[in-house]
Design a protein around this motif. Structure first.
Motif, PDB file in Angstrom:
ATOM      1  N   ALA A 104       0.837  -1.192   0.000  1.00  0.00           N
ATOM      2  CA  ALA A 104       0.000   0.000   0.000  1.00  0.00           C
ATOM      3  C   ALA A 104       0.875   1.246   0.000  1.00  0.00           C
ATOM      4  N   ALA A 105       0.310   2.349  -0.491  1.00  0.00           N
ATOM      5  CA  ALA A 105       0.986   3.642  -0.462  1.00  0.00           C
ATOM      6  C   ALA A 105      -0.065   4.719  -0.217  1.00  0.00           C
ATOM      7  N   VAL A 106       0.220   5.637   0.690  1.00  0.00           N
ATOM      8  CA  VAL A 106      -0.716   6.703   1.060  1.00  0.00           C
ATOM      9  C   VAL A 106       0.015   8.028   0.952  1.00  0.00           C
ATOM     10  N   LEU A 107      -0.615   8.994   0.306  1.00  0.00           N
ATOM     11  CA  LEU A 107      -0.005  10.306   0.082  1.00  0.00           C
ATOM     12  C   LEU A 107      -0.367  11.264   1.212  1.00  0.00           C
ATOM     13  N   GLY A 108       0.656  11.959   1.714  1.00  0.00           N
ATOM     14  CA  GLY A 108       0.466  12.955   2.754  1.00  0.00           C
ATOM     15  C   GLY A 108       0.841  14.338   2.264  1.00  0.00           C
ATOM     16  N   PRO A 109       0.893  15.323   3.156  1.00  0.00           N
ATOM     17  CA  PRO A 109       1.204  16.702   2.749  1.00  0.00           C
ATOM     18  C   PRO A 109       2.635  16.840   2.262  1.00  0.00           C
ATOM     19  N   ALA A 140      -5.803   8.063   5.662  1.00  0.00           N
ATOM     20  CA  ALA A 140      -5.394   9.454   5.463  1.00  0.00           C
ATOM     21  C   ALA A 140      -4.175   9.736   6.323  1.00  0.00           C
ATOM     22  N   VAL A 141      -3.280  10.599   5.803  1.00  0.00           N
ATOM     23  CA  VAL A 141      -2.082  11.025   6.523  1.00  0.00           C
ATOM     24  C   VAL A 141      -2.021  12.541   6.495  1.00  0.00           C
ATOM     25  N   GLY A 142      -1.852  13.168   7.652  1.00  0.00           N
ATOM     26  CA  GLY A 142      -1.679  14.607   7.756  1.00  0.00           C
ATOM     27  C   GLY A 142      -0.284  14.947   8.236  1.00  0.00           C
ATOM     28  N   ALA A 143      -0.069  16.216   8.545  1.00  0.00           N
ATOM     29  CA  ALA A 143       1.248  16.665   8.968  1.00  0.00           C
ATOM     30  C   ALA A 143       1.632  16.097  10.332  1.00  0.00           C
TER      31      ALA A 143
END
Length: 409
Positions: A338-343, A385-388
């Motif tokens: 898996a890959a998840v995009l963050g800021p 979800a990924v945030g700062a």
């Protein structure tokens, strides 16, 4: 101790023809990148090579298992289970401004809006055909001042404010609705990145690698441009009595990865660690490459995988059980899962979890291209979800009850 196992009952599926946009697509997903561009940053403490050339940042990680990264120690902020919020088939989530979150509760065809403390603030949508109502929620996209919800059944994007008020809706494509479209990212000019999901033609008896296009809609009502043709899932196809067909994913099979955040998306395929980040206008801005992360599948791991596939098949017709027993598996693991995009084009990479294992390792690659964190999460947890400084996951307990959790890190 084994983790909870859940196997979907196999079913008989229709045999739709391939979308017309697939025919004749010749774009290649992994374009080569020169090694003679200037190196950015003098210090490379982890042995990672980062280069810039023509607006494209290339990150070469080397062998993933040899990377040195600080341990992330996530701290639970809130949980829907602890707040007595019942969930039914969560498919997506976005982290909102001000600390809240929106999650697609697809089983009830609504979006739940959570406050920063995890309490339920509001509900958006609901089943129906009217403005802001849904037939099937498959994607959420963060937008300025709100979020977008895609209804796959009606081929319609719906825009809401952060507080859950309906703004407007639109459909994609002027001639016909694209079956199984999944929007990923939307730019300020209205351009949208999307991918086509798993509505595919059946080929009874045999193993085949699927493909899917990465699309860019310059405007919603226009026809899309095909940016790349991506290698997708490995399927094992089987004929069944009654002139039907079914399919099952190959064990330890390769698959496509596509995850959007605001105006960008990360895409790749799990056969090798090679990920690209695109802007919504189709411009590729980042490529992350690495070695390793796979490994041979042992006899015990293959047996464990087969046992997981057969678990929970009580009452299933014998012809379907026989199909499950015959589904093949690869002798090596995928490079990642898996890959998840963050800021700032941060990318979290979920490595492959071994059968029967209780955890999955996640590697965080920061905006500077360096591995800035590593953590172990439950193997069954999906990072949504990924945030700062926070991230969100959904996971199921031993009773198959979903729990949406937000962690600080």
């Amino acid at each position: 101790m084994r983790t909870n196992r859940k196997t979907r009952r196999p079913g008989v599926l229709a045999s739709p023809g391939p979308p017309a946009l697939l025919l004749g697509a010749v774009a290649l997903f992994a374009a080569s990148c020169g090694r003679d561009s200037a190196t950015r940053g003098a210090a490379e403490p982890h042995g990672v090579e980062v280069t810039d050339s023509g607006g494209l940042t290339t990150v070469v990680l080397g062998r993933v298992e040899n990377l040195s990264a600080p341990r992330l120690e996530p701290s639970l902020l809130h949980s829907t289970r602890r707040n007595d919020i019942r969930l039914f088939q969560v498919t997506a989530a976005v982290l909102l401004d001000g600390g809240g979150a929106a999650l697609a509760n697809a089983g009830t065809r609504e979006v739940l809006l959570l406050a920063a403390d995890g309490s339920l603030n509001a509900r958006a949508g609901g089943p129906g055909e009217g403005p802001g109502e849904f037939g099937e929620i498959t994607a959420l996209v963060k937008a300025p001042g709100g979020f977008l919800v895609y209804d796959a059944r009606r081929g319609r994007m719906n825009e809401f404010t952060d507080s859950g008020d309906f703004v407007t809706s639109w459909s994609f494509g002027s001639e016909s609705r694209i079956v199984d479209l999944k929007p990923l990212a939307r730019g300020t000019g209205g351009e949208t990145l999307a991918i086509v999901g798993e509505a595919r033609r059946f080929y009874p008896d045999g193993v085949r690698r699927d493909t899917t296009p990465l699309l860019m809609f310059p405007r919603p009502e226009g026809e899309p441009d095909t940016l790349a043709l991506l290698p997708a899932a490995e399927w094992s196809y089987h004929a069944i009595p009654g002139d039907g067909a079914t399919r099952q994913k190959v064990g330890f099979g390769r698959d496509v990865v596509a995850f959007g955040r605001e105006d960008r998306a990360v895409v790749g395929e799990t056969g090798s660690l090679d990920l690209s980040v695109y802007r919504a206008d189709g411009t590729r801005t980042r490529r992350i490459r690495g070695d390793g992360g796979g490994g041979e599948v042992g006899a015990g791991e293959a047996s464990e995988w087969k046992e997981e596939q057969l678990a929970g098949l009580a009452g299933v017709p014998p012809e379907f059980v026989a199909i499950i027993e015959k589904v093949p598996y690869n002798d090596t693991f995928p490079a990642f899962e898996a890959a998840v995009l963050g800021p700032g084009e941060t990318v979290w990479i979920g490595l492959h979890a071994r059968p029967g294992g209780e955890t999955r390792a996640w590697l965080a690659i920061g905006p500077d291209g360096q591995p800035n964190g590593r953590t172990d999460l439950p193997a069954g947890a999906r990072v949504l979800a990924v945030g700062a400084d926070r991230f969100a996951v959904v996971q199921r307990d031993e009773l198959d009850v979903e729990d949406f959790r937000v962690y600080a890190y």
